[in-house]
Scaffold this motif. Structure first.
Motif, mmCIF file in Angstrom:
data_model
loop_
_atom_site.group_PDB
_atom_site.id
_atom_site.type_symbol
_atom_site.label_atom_id
_atom_site.label_comp_id
_atom_site.label_asym_id
_atom_site.label_seq_id
_atom_site.Cartn_x
_atom_site.Cartn_y
_atom_site.Cartn_z
ATOM 1 N N PRO A 1 5.484 2.802 -3.117
ATOM 2 C CA PRO A 1 5.894 1.420 -3.423
ATOM 3 C C PRO A 1 6.362 1.242 -4.867
ATOM 4 O O PRO A 1 7.106 0.303 -5.158
ATOM 5 C CB PRO A 1 4.612 0.610 -3.177
ATOM 6 N N VAL A 2 5.948 2.126 -5.752
ATOM 7 C CA VAL A 2 6.315 2.022 -7.168
ATOM 8 C C VAL A 2 7.642 2.740 -7.459
ATOM 9 O O VAL A 2 8.459 2.261 -8.257
ATOM 10 C CB VAL A 2 5.199 2.626 -8.058
ATOM 11 N N LEU A 3 7.848 3.899 -6.804
ATOM 12 C CA LEU A 3 8.936 4.791 -7.210
ATOM 13 C C LEU A 3 10.062 4.972 -6.189
ATOM 14 O O LEU A 3 11.146 5.438 -6.556
ATOM 15 C CB LEU A 3 8.358 6.185 -7.524
ATOM 16 N N TYR A 4 9.818 4.654 -4.920
ATOM 17 C CA TYR A 4 10.827 4.953 -3.888
ATOM 18 C C TYR A 4 12.125 4.225 -4.213
ATOM 19 O O TYR A 4 12.135 3.007 -4.406
ATOM 20 C CB TYR A 4 10.288 4.526 -2.512
ATOM 21 N N PRO A 5 13.249 4.985 -4.284
ATOM 22 C CA PRO A 5 14.475 4.395 -4.816
ATOM 23 C C PRO A 5 15.276 3.515 -3.847
ATOM 24 O O PRO A 5 16.452 3.280 -4.086
ATOM 25 C CB PRO A 5 15.280 5.617 -5.275
ATOM 26 N N CYS A 6 14.639 3.031 -2.771
ATOM 27 C CA CYS A 6 15.205 1.919 -1.983
ATOM 28 C C CYS A 6 14.217 0.800 -2.229
ATOM 29 O O CYS A 6 13.103 0.823 -1.689
ATOM 30 C CB CYS A 6 15.289 2.292 -0.498
ATOM 31 N N THR A 7 14.575 -0.138 -3.080
ATOM 32 C CA THR A 7 13.544 -1.054 -3.597
ATOM 33 C C THR A 7 13.018 -2.011 -2.535
ATOM 34 O O THR A 7 11.815 -2.278 -2.507
ATOM 35 C CB THR A 7 14.033 -1.807 -4.853
ATOM 36 N N HIS A 8 13.863 -2.479 -1.629
ATOM 37 C CA HIS A 8 13.322 -3.373 -0.590
ATOM 38 C C HIS A 8 12.449 -2.586 0.393
ATOM 39 O O HIS A 8 11.443 -3.097 0.877
ATOM 40 C CB HIS A 8 14.410 -4.198 0.111
ATOM 41 N N CYS A 9 12.834 -1.322 0.651
ATOM 42 C CA CYS A 9 11.984 -0.447 1.490
ATOM 43 C C CYS A 9 10.620 -0.284 0.816
ATOM 44 O O CYS A 9 9.570 -0.387 1.461
ATOM 45 C CB CYS A 9 12.591 0.947 1.646
ATOM 46 N N VAL B 1 0.994 -1.062 3.338
ATOM 47 C CA VAL B 1 -0.111 -0.222 2.871
ATOM 48 C C VAL B 1 -1.306 -1.097 2.445
ATOM 49 O O VAL B 1 -2.457 -0.715 2.628
ATOM 50 C CB VAL B 1 0.342 0.719 1.730
ATOM 51 N N LYS B 2 -0.994 -2.278 1.911
ATOM 52 C CA LYS B 2 -2.082 -3.215 1.578
ATOM 53 C C LYS B 2 -2.817 -3.658 2.837
ATOM 54 O O LYS B 2 -4.045 -3.769 2.847
ATOM 55 C CB LYS B 2 -1.517 -4.461 0.883
ATOM 56 N N LYS B 3 -2.060 -3.930 3.906
ATOM 57 C CA LYS B 3 -2.670 -4.389 5.166
ATOM 58 C C LYS B 3 -3.440 -3.276 5.851
ATOM 59 O O LYS B 3 -4.437 -3.535 6.518
ATOM 60 C CB LYS B 3 -1.574 -4.893 6.131
ATOM 61 N N SER B 4 -2.948 -2.042 5.742
ATOM 62 C CA SER B 4 -3.537 -0.898 6.442
ATOM 63 C C SER B 4 -3.760 0.231 5.444
ATOM 64 O O SER B 4 -2.872 1.058 5.240
ATOM 65 C CB SER B 4 -2.592 -0.408 7.542
ATOM 66 N N PRO B 5 -4.926 0.277 4.826
ATOM 67 C CA PRO B 5 -5.183 1.309 3.812
ATOM 68 C C PRO B 5 -5.046 2.724 4.375
ATOM 69 O O PRO B 5 -5.433 2.980 5.529
ATOM 70 C CB PRO B 5 -6.627 1.030 3.380
ATOM 71 N N PRO B 6 -4.489 3.637 3.591
ATOM 72 C CA PRO B 6 -4.270 5.008 4.054
ATOM 73 C C PRO B 6 -5.556 5.693 4.509
ATOM 74 O O PRO B 6 -6.594 5.547 3.870
ATOM 75 C CB PRO B 6 -3.706 5.713 2.822
ATOM 76 N N ASP B 7 -5.472 6.421 5.620
ATOM 77 C CA ASP B 7 -6.578 7.254 6.096
ATOM 78 C C ASP B 7 -6.303 8.680 5.626
ATOM 79 O O ASP B 7 -5.468 9.378 6.198
ATOM 80 C CB ASP B 7 -6.648 7.190 7.628
ATOM 81 N N VAL B 8 -6.975 9.091 4.572
ATOM 82 C CA VAL B 8 -6.764 10.429 4.020
ATOM 83 C C VAL B 8 -7.932 11.355 4.358
ATOM 84 O O VAL B 8 -8.125 12.394 3.723
ATOM 85 C CB VAL B 8 -6.508 10.389 2.485
ATOM 86 N N SER B 9 -8.699 10.974 5.405
ATOM 87 C CA SER B 9 -9.918 11.728 5.744
ATOM 88 C C SER B 9 -9.636 13.103 6.329
ATOM 89 O O SER B 9 -10.493 13.972 6.309
ATOM 90 C CB SER B 9 -10.759 10.911 6.726
ATOM 91 N N TRP C 1 -1.969 7.575 10.896
ATOM 92 C CA TRP C 1 -1.723 6.453 9.973
ATOM 93 C C TRP C 1 -0.243 6.389 9.578
ATOM 94 O O TRP C 1 0.381 5.319 9.601
ATOM 95 C CB TRP C 1 -2.610 6.594 8.725
ATOM 96 N N LEU C 2 0.303 7.550 9.243
ATOM 97 C CA LEU C 2 1.700 7.600 8.812
ATOM 98 C C LEU C 2 2.654 7.256 9.965
ATOM 99 O O LEU C 2 3.646 6.543 9.775
ATOM 100 C CB LEU C 2 1.986 9.006 8.281
ATOM 101 N N CYS C 3 2.329 7.739 11.155
ATOM 102 C CA CYS C 3 3.132 7.427 12.342
ATOM 103 C C CYS C 3 3.168 5.915 12.567
ATOM 104 O O CYS C 3 4.226 5.345 12.869
ATOM 105 C CB CYS C 3 2.523 8.151 13.551
ATOM 106 N N GLU C 4 2.038 5.276 12.399
ATOM 107 C CA GLU C 4 1.983 3.820 12.589
ATOM 108 C C GLU C 4 2.818 3.084 11.546
ATOM 109 O O GLU C 4 3.519 2.117 11.862
ATOM 110 C CB GLU C 4 0.518 3.353 12.574
ATOM 111 N N ARG C 5 2.767 3.545 10.311
ATOM 112 C CA ARG C 5 3.589 2.905 9.266
ATOM 113 C C ARG C 5 5.080 3.130 9.565
ATOM 114 O O ARG C 5 5.890 2.222 9.391
ATOM 115 C CB ARG C 5 3.230 3.449 7.868
ATOM 116 N N HIS C 6 5.430 4.338 9.993
ATOM 117 C CA HIS C 6 6.832 4.625 10.341
ATOM 118 C C HIS C 6 7.263 3.735 11.517
ATOM 119 O O HIS C 6 8.368 3.196 11.528
ATOM 120 C CB HIS C 6 6.979 6.120 10.665
ATOM 121 N N ASN C 7 6.355 3.544 12.485
ATOM 122 C CA ASN C 7 6.698 2.666 13.616
ATOM 123 C C ASN C 7 6.936 1.229 13.167
ATOM 124 O O ASN C 7 7.762 0.528 13.756
ATOM 125 C CB ASN C 7 5.597 2.713 14.690
#
Ligand code: FAD
Length: 108
Positions: free
Chosen positions: A42-50, A58-66, A74-80
């Motif tokens: 969210p800080v660096l990705y060079p498509c700013t609206h993306c 990511v705020k709504k669904s905190p990353p599962d790094v377990s 988790w990533l599949c859901e965000r991509h969806n």
């Protein structure tokens, strides 16, 4: 400005592949670095609206790094969520489907 489609395909390839090969039992250091990687987008990705929309998700669904299964899902859901926003079809987030696409390749 960057080509948002090409950048997206390359970035998803990197992220899903990295998740597929992430350890089942990551060390605290690996977990911390994966969180940093995800939170950098969210800080660096060079498509700013993306980047800002992704930051909201990511705020709504905190990353599962377990471990790799939880992270891959988790990533599949965000991509969806992005797929849905763009009118693209959703991907099946079962680990077998994710591994087939991003790790093992199809059976033959
Ligand atoms: P992509 O969506 O790039 O997918 C590549 C491949 O991944 C697919 O062919 C499929 O095999 C596989 N795949 C598809 N869905 C999933 C899933 N859920 N889980 C695992 N694998 C899957 N574009 C915009 O126009 N607006 C945005 O706001 C936007 N936000 C983005 C945010 C992020 C964090 C990223 C990385 C990209 C974003 N993009 C955005 C780009 C967009 O998601 C696509 O990458 C781009 O439109 C190209 O789409 P594509 O159809 O080639 O496939």
């Amino acid at each position: 400005p960057p080509d948002v489609e090409q950048l997206g395909r390359a970035t998803w390839t990197f992220l899903h592949t990295t998740a597929a090969y992430y350890p089942e039992k990551p060390t605290p250091n690996q977990r911390a670095n994966m969180l940093t990687l995800i939170r950098s987008l969210p800080v660096l990705y060079p498509c700013t609206h993306c980047a800002s929309d992704f930051g909201e998700e990511v705020k709504k669904s905190p990353p599962d790094v377990s471990g790799r299964v939880g992270l891959s899902r988790w990533l599949c859901e965000r991509h969806n969520e992005v797929n849905e926003k763009l009118g693209k079809s959703k991907f099946n987030c079962a680990v077998e489907k994710l591994d087939e696409r991003w790790k093992d390749g199809p059976d033959d």
